[in-house]
Design a protein around this motif. Structure first.
Motif, PDB file in Angstrom:
ATOM      1  N   LEU A  70      -5.991-128.766-109.512  1.00  0.00           N
ATOM      2  CA  LEU A  70      -6.961-129.773-108.962  1.00  0.00           C
ATOM      3  C   LEU A  70      -6.705-129.488-107.407  1.00  0.00           C
ATOM      4  CD1 LEU A  70      -8.466-132.413-109.121  1.00  0.00           C
ATOM      5  CD2 LEU A  70      -6.570-133.815-108.667  1.00  0.00           C
ATOM      6  N   VAL A  71      -8.134-129.783-106.656  1.00  0.00           N
ATOM      7  CA  VAL A  71      -8.236-129.648-105.447  1.00  0.00           C
ATOM      8  C   VAL A  71      -8.518-130.905-104.863  1.00  0.00           C
ATOM      9  CG1 VAL A  71      -9.077-128.583-103.432  1.00  0.00           C
ATOM     10  CG2 VAL A  71      -8.925-127.166-105.263  1.00  0.00           C
ATOM     11  N   VAL A  72      -7.710-131.849-104.094  1.00  0.00           N
ATOM     12  CA  VAL A  72      -8.033-133.193-103.492  1.00  0.00           C
ATOM     13  C   VAL A  72      -8.796-132.864-102.161  1.00  0.00           C
ATOM     14  CG1 VAL A  72      -7.195-135.171-102.867  1.00  0.00           C
ATOM     15  CG2 VAL A  72      -6.047-134.003-104.786  1.00  0.00           C
ATOM     16  N   PHE A  73      -9.909-133.469-102.087  1.00  0.00           N
ATOM     17  CA  PHE A  73     -10.616-133.194-100.847  1.00  0.00           C
ATOM     18  C   PHE A  73     -10.204-134.377 -99.760  1.00  0.00           C
ATOM     19  CE2 PHE A  73     -12.744-130.141-103.145  1.00  0.00           C
ATOM     20  CZ  PHE A  73     -13.495-129.346-102.350  1.00  0.00           C
ATOM     21  N   VAL A  74     -10.122-133.937 -98.395  1.00  0.00           N
ATOM     22  CA  VAL A  74     -10.009-134.938 -97.451  1.00  0.00           C
ATOM     23  C   VAL A  74     -10.762-134.756 -96.341  1.00  0.00           C
ATOM     24  CG1 VAL A  74      -8.143-135.647 -95.858  1.00  0.00           C
ATOM     25  CG2 VAL A  74      -7.295-134.623 -98.124  1.00  0.00           C
ATOM     26  N   GLU A 128      -3.718-143.049 -98.391  1.00  0.00           N
ATOM     27  CA  GLU A 128      -4.602-142.829 -99.024  1.00  0.00           C
ATOM     28  C   GLU A 128      -4.790-141.670-100.013  1.00  0.00           C
ATOM     29  OE1 GLU A 128      -8.765-144.713 -98.047  1.00  0.00           O
ATOM     30  OE2 GLU A 128      -9.085-142.615 -98.229  1.00  0.00           O
ATOM     31  N   THR A 129      -4.563-140.563 -99.525  1.00  0.00           N
ATOM     32  CA  THR A 129      -4.540-139.341-100.016  1.00  0.00           C
ATOM     33  C   THR A 129      -3.339-139.053-101.093  1.00  0.00           C
ATOM     34  OG1 THR A 129      -5.532-138.133 -98.194  1.00  0.00           O
ATOM     35  CG2 THR A 129      -4.676-136.782 -99.892  1.00  0.00           C
ATOM     36  N   LEU A 130      -2.238-139.614-100.673  1.00  0.00           N
ATOM     37  CA  LEU A 130      -0.947-139.433-101.289  1.00  0.00           C
ATOM     38  C   LEU A 130      -1.286-140.321-102.752  1.00  0.00           C
ATOM     39  CD1 LEU A 130       1.598-139.678 -98.798  1.00  0.00           C
ATOM     40  CD2 LEU A 130       1.223-137.761-100.501  1.00  0.00           C
ATOM     41  N   ALA A 131      -2.049-141.520-102.636  1.00  0.00           N
ATOM     42  CA  ALA A 131      -2.508-142.237-103.835  1.00  0.00           C
ATOM     43  C   ALA A 131      -3.203-141.632-104.703  1.00  0.00           C
ATOM     44  CB  ALA A 131      -2.993-143.582-103.215  1.00  0.00           C
ATOM     45  N   ALA A 132      -4.350-140.712-104.216  1.00  0.00           N
ATOM     46  CA  ALA A 132      -5.193-139.978-104.948  1.00  0.00           C
ATOM     47  C   ALA A 132      -4.492-139.075-105.654  1.00  0.00           C
ATOM     48  CB  ALA A 132      -6.272-139.490-104.232  1.00  0.00           C
ATOM     49  N   VAL A 133      -3.716-138.298-105.111  1.00  0.00           N
ATOM     50  CA  VAL A 133      -2.783-137.273-105.678  1.00  0.00           C
ATOM     51  C   VAL A 133      -1.753-138.144-106.698  1.00  0.00           C
ATOM     52  CG1 VAL A 133      -0.692-135.630-105.446  1.00  0.00           C
ATOM     53  CG2 VAL A 133      -2.795-135.840-103.785  1.00  0.00           C
ATOM     54  N   TRP A 157      -5.371-133.637 -88.900  1.00  0.00           N
ATOM     55  CA  TRP A 157      -4.315-134.695 -88.679  1.00  0.00           C
ATOM     56  C   TRP A 157      -3.770-135.327 -90.021  1.00  0.00           C
ATOM     57  CZ3 TRP A 157      -8.810-135.775 -84.960  1.00  0.00           C
ATOM     58  CH2 TRP A 157      -8.580-134.947 -83.794  1.00  0.00           C
ATOM     59  N   VAL A 158      -4.484-135.102 -90.889  1.00  0.00           N
ATOM     60  CA  VAL A 158      -4.090-135.932 -92.234  1.00  0.00           C
ATOM     61  C   VAL A 158      -3.234-134.937 -93.096  1.00  0.00           C
ATOM     62  CG1 VAL A 158      -4.831-137.146 -94.254  1.00  0.00           C
ATOM     63  CG2 VAL A 158      -6.224-137.311 -92.000  1.00  0.00           C
ATOM     64  N   LEU A 159      -3.796-133.576 -93.419  1.00  0.00           N
ATOM     65  CA  LEU A 159      -3.247-132.840 -94.298  1.00  0.00           C
ATOM     66  C   LEU A 159      -1.775-132.287 -94.023  1.00  0.00           C
ATOM     67  CD1 LEU A 159      -6.203-130.085 -94.074  1.00  0.00           C
ATOM     68  CD2 LEU A 159      -5.690-131.814 -95.877  1.00  0.00           C
ATOM     69  N   PRO A 160      -1.412-131.858 -92.767  1.00  0.00           N
ATOM     70  CA  PRO A 160       0.262-131.856 -92.758  1.00  0.00           C
ATOM     71  C   PRO A 160       1.026-133.055 -92.826  1.00  0.00           C
ATOM     72  CG  PRO A 160      -0.875-131.954 -90.699  1.00  0.00           C
ATOM     73  CD  PRO A 160      -2.062-131.784 -91.579  1.00  0.00           C
ATOM     74  N   ALA A 174      -6.925-125.765 -94.776  1.00  0.00           N
ATOM     75  CA  ALA A 174      -7.273-126.410 -93.685  1.00  0.00           C
ATOM     76  C   ALA A 174      -8.587-125.734 -92.962  1.00  0.00           C
ATOM     77  CB  ALA A 174      -6.158-126.478 -92.770  1.00  0.00           C
ATOM     78  N   VAL A 175      -9.632-126.305 -92.922  1.00  0.00           N
ATOM     79  CA  VAL A 175     -10.886-125.758 -92.500  1.00  0.00           C
ATOM     80  C   VAL A 175     -11.330-126.306 -91.179  1.00  0.00           C
ATOM     81  CG1 VAL A 175     -13.423-125.437 -93.074  1.00  0.00           C
ATOM     82  CG2 VAL A 175     -11.609-125.506 -94.891  1.00  0.00           C
ATOM     83  N   SER A 176     -11.373-125.454 -90.179  1.00  0.00           N
ATOM     84  CA  SER A 176     -11.672-126.060 -88.843  1.00  0.00           C
ATOM     85  C   SER A 176     -10.913-127.166 -88.516  1.00  0.00           C
ATOM     86  CB  SER A 176     -13.265-126.075 -88.710  1.00  0.00           C
ATOM     87  OG  SER A 176     -13.886-125.178 -89.064  1.00  0.00           O
ATOM     88  N   PRO A 177      -9.493-127.209 -88.653  1.00  0.00           N
ATOM     89  CA  PRO A 177      -8.884-128.314 -88.458  1.00  0.00           C
ATOM     90  C   PRO A 177      -8.465-128.574 -86.848  1.00  0.00           C
ATOM     91  CG  PRO A 177      -7.260-126.632 -89.044  1.00  0.00           C
ATOM     92  CD  PRO A 177      -8.572-125.987 -89.162  1.00  0.00           C
TER      93      PRO A 177
END
Length: 351
Positions: A70-74, A128-133, A157-160, A174-177
């Motif tokens: 699974l890829v979770v999108f942020v 919120e992303t952790l909840a999705a995972v 600023w969210v991914l790391p 990380a795309v254009s972060p």
């Protein structure tokens, strides 16, 4: 003299011209439908988080029972819905061909999602992303050992933060972060002024205005004070001002240094006026172990990884989005995204 029927020959040509238009229209309609049909099984899903419902899409490969990776999108900045107005679907299809599903939720307050995204901090977005995972790991059709993140721009600023808090993640893309909110803002301002051919005087005026805004932020000024000081708000709202005030000190450096060796792909564009890619690459190289970091450069791409020549032409951008949406992205980008996760599963690791 009244109206007259056209001569027989002229009428015949008119009929055939109309037929040609109809056939061409039907052909274009068929082409559009075909180009916008993806090898995916999309399911509308909901996540209950902090008393509110977030609505999203789980896009699984069109074949096989799973369990799938699974890829979770942020998302980046702005009121982004689950599909990013369909812009994500070519990416979802690329990941599906590598055996991965994709999960994306509309931001709070967007579409059918409850809440207000402008009230969030970057820490809020990480939680919120952790909840999705966690939600995804509860599903039998998802392989909890093969869950990674994909995020663009403000997601830097969210991914790391998420990778530090969930050490089970298989990867991060990380795309254009962005790295530092304030430095990025200055870079973006000057890059856009250069692109638009601004004079030195116009640049100096813009930088002075920026200094005034930064002083207001340091003093935690209200939106009313901002309006009274700056004058023309240029689209700024009270909610947006509060969002900026809450997040303008964001810097990803410390979180990147704490990432526990999670394989990471850094994607950089050659025509990025939003993010200083040289600074971003330098920070990522310094913060992350060489064995965990892979970097992909796309010299013909813009910040959104759209081909530069396509993005700067309104008619080409519109036509490509309608008739060939996969070609919006710069050459090789979609295939490289899929190849990255395939290599992780094949044991080749990060290159």
């Amino acid at each position: 003299m009244g109206l007259r029927m056209p001569k027989r020959r002229g009428w015949r040509w008119t009929v055939w011209a109309l037929v040609g238009v109809l056939v061409a229209g039907a052909g274009l309609t068929g082409l559009t439908v075909w180009q916008n049909t993806y090898a995916l099984r999309e399911e509308t899903v909901a996540l209950r988080y902090e008393g509110k419902s977030l609505k999203g899409v789980l896009a699984r490969p069109d074949r096989g029972p799973g369990p799938f990776g699974l890829v979770v999108f942020v998302h980046g900045d702005g009121p982004v819905d689950a599909t990013h107005e369909t812009f994500y679907r070519p990416l979802w299809e690329a990941f599906a061909r590598a055996g991965y599903a994709s999960l994306s939720f509309s931001k709070p307050g967007v579409g059918d999602s409850e809440g207000a995204w402008l009230e969030q901090s970057m820490d809020d977005r990480a939680e919120e992303t952790l909840a999705a995972v966690r939600w995804a790991r509860s599903r039998p059709d998802i392989d909890g050992r093969r869950i990674g993140l994909w995020g663009a721009s403000q997601a830097g600023w969210v991914l790391p933060k998420v990778a530090v808090r969930d050490r089970r993640l298989q990867f991060v893309i990380a795309v254009s972060p962005a790295v530092n909110w304030l430095r990025q803002g200055r870079y973006n301002l000057l890059a856009e002024l250069d692109r638009d051919g601004a004079s030195d005087r116009e640049k100096e005026t813009a930088l002075r205005r920026r200094d005034v805004v930064l002083d207001l932020l340091r003093r935690r000024a209200s939106f009313a004070e901002y309006r009274a000081t700056v004058g023309d708000a240029e689209g700024m709202t009270a909610a947006r001002w509060a969002f900026i005030a809450k997040n303008h000190r964001s810097d990803a450096t410390a979180d990147l240094r704490a990432v526990p060796g999670t394989p990471m792909l850094l994607v950089l564009a050659g025509h990025d006026v939003n993010v200083d890619v040289a600074e971003t690459e330098a920070v990522y190289r310094e913060a992350l172990p060489g064995t965990s970091l892979s970097i992909a450069h796309y010299p013909n791409a813009t910040h959104s990884l759209v081909d530069h020549d396509v993005e700067r032409s309104d008619w080409r951008l519109t036509a490509t989005a309608i008739f060939a949406p996969r070609r919006l992205y710069t050459d090789h980008f979609l295939a490289d995204q899929a190849r990255f996760v395939e290599q992780l599963n094949s044991g080749e690791g990060v290159r």
